[in-house]
Write an enzyme that holds these catalytic residues in place. Structure first.
Site, PDB file in Angstrom:
ATOM      1  N   THR A  59      30.324  14.747  -4.876  1.00 25.08           N
ATOM      2  CA  THR A  59      29.992  13.290  -4.214  1.00 25.08           C
ATOM      3  C   THR A  59      31.032  13.139  -3.018  1.00 25.08           C
ATOM      4  OG1 THR A  59      31.285  12.005  -5.732  1.00 25.08           O
ATOM      5  CG2 THR A  59      29.131  12.216  -6.133  1.00 25.08           C
ATOM      6  N   LEU A  76      30.995  16.474 -10.740  1.00 23.28           N
ATOM      7  CA  LEU A  76      30.037  15.551 -10.102  1.00 23.28           C
ATOM      8  C   LEU A  76      30.977  14.936  -9.158  1.00 23.28           C
ATOM      9  CD1 LEU A  76      27.185  14.727  -9.534  1.00 23.28           C
ATOM     10  CD2 LEU A  76      27.870  13.141 -11.425  1.00 23.28           C
ATOM     11  N   TYR A  77      32.178  14.404  -9.535  1.00 23.34           N
ATOM     12  CA  TYR A  77      33.044  13.839  -8.825  1.00 23.34           C
ATOM     13  C   TYR A  77      33.345  14.557  -7.365  1.00 23.34           C
ATOM     14  CZ  TYR A  77      37.176  11.137  -7.256  1.00 23.34           C
ATOM     15  OH  TYR A  77      38.399  10.690  -6.268  1.00 23.34           O
ATOM     16  N   ALA A  78      33.833  15.697  -7.301  1.00 20.99           N
ATOM     17  CA  ALA A  78      34.199  16.378  -6.325  1.00 20.99           C
ATOM     18  C   ALA A  78      33.057  16.694  -5.482  1.00 20.99           C
ATOM     19  CB  ALA A  78      34.587  17.970  -6.770  1.00 20.99           C
TER      20      ALA A  78
END
Length: 173
Positions: free
Chosen positions: A87, A83-85
């Site tokens: 965003t 999810l970090y990547a």
């Protein structure tokens, strides 16, 4: 939680450059923002004071602020693994569209494993140091194919130089 604006800025500066520094009271932001101000650049700093790590660290950094080459990775980014990547990829695509539609000159920089004075307490080198001092083993992780996971570390002064160099490619406002 309500929104607070401590001050507003005039987006025109002597140099013609205006910068938005997200995480201005964080580790990288507290090192980059004062340098931009020393160059007479207009700096708008934003941050979120939450409880991810001790908020007094960011508040201390904010007090300091008040006083105060191109790399290409060829890995595919169309299917982020976290999810970090996702965003980060979404932010890059939104910036690209603003450039395409409105002609805004935008440069986004992503930093991984930056170390130095006032470093983030949740970074690996703090855990490594604590384990070494306690004579505990340091855990190593493997990638999904049983390969070694590696990560480069970048000193904060090099990040600041990179941020200033990125301005050399920006168009004036």
């Amino acid at each position: 939680m309500g929104k607070t604006v401590n001050s507003s800025v005039n987006i025109r500066s002597k140099t013609g450059y205006s910068g938005l520094v997200t995480g201005a009271a964080g580790f990288v932001g507290t090192h980059v923002s004062p340098i931009l101000k020393c160059h007479d650049d207009c700096v708008l700093g934003l941050d979120n004071f939450n409880n991810y790590y001790d908020p007094t660290l960011k508040r201390a950094c904010q007090v300091l602020l008040e006083k105060s080459g191109i790399f290409v990775k060829k890995d595919r980014t169309d299917q982020p693994a976290s999810l970090y990547a996702a965003t980060k990829k979404a932010g890059e695509e939104i910036a690209r569209m603003y450039n395409q539609i409105y002609g805004l000159s935008l440069t986004g920089l992503r930093f991984v494993t930056v170390y130095g004075p006032w470093g983030r307490p949740d970074m690996a080198y703090f855990f490594f140091t604590n384990d070494i001092l306690k004579r505990k083993p340091i855990l190593f992780f493997e990638s999904s194919n049983h390969g070694t996971v590696t990560c480069d570390f970048t000193y904060i002064d090099d990040i600041v130089k990179g941020c200033l160099s990125a301005l050399d490619t920006a168009e004036k406002v």
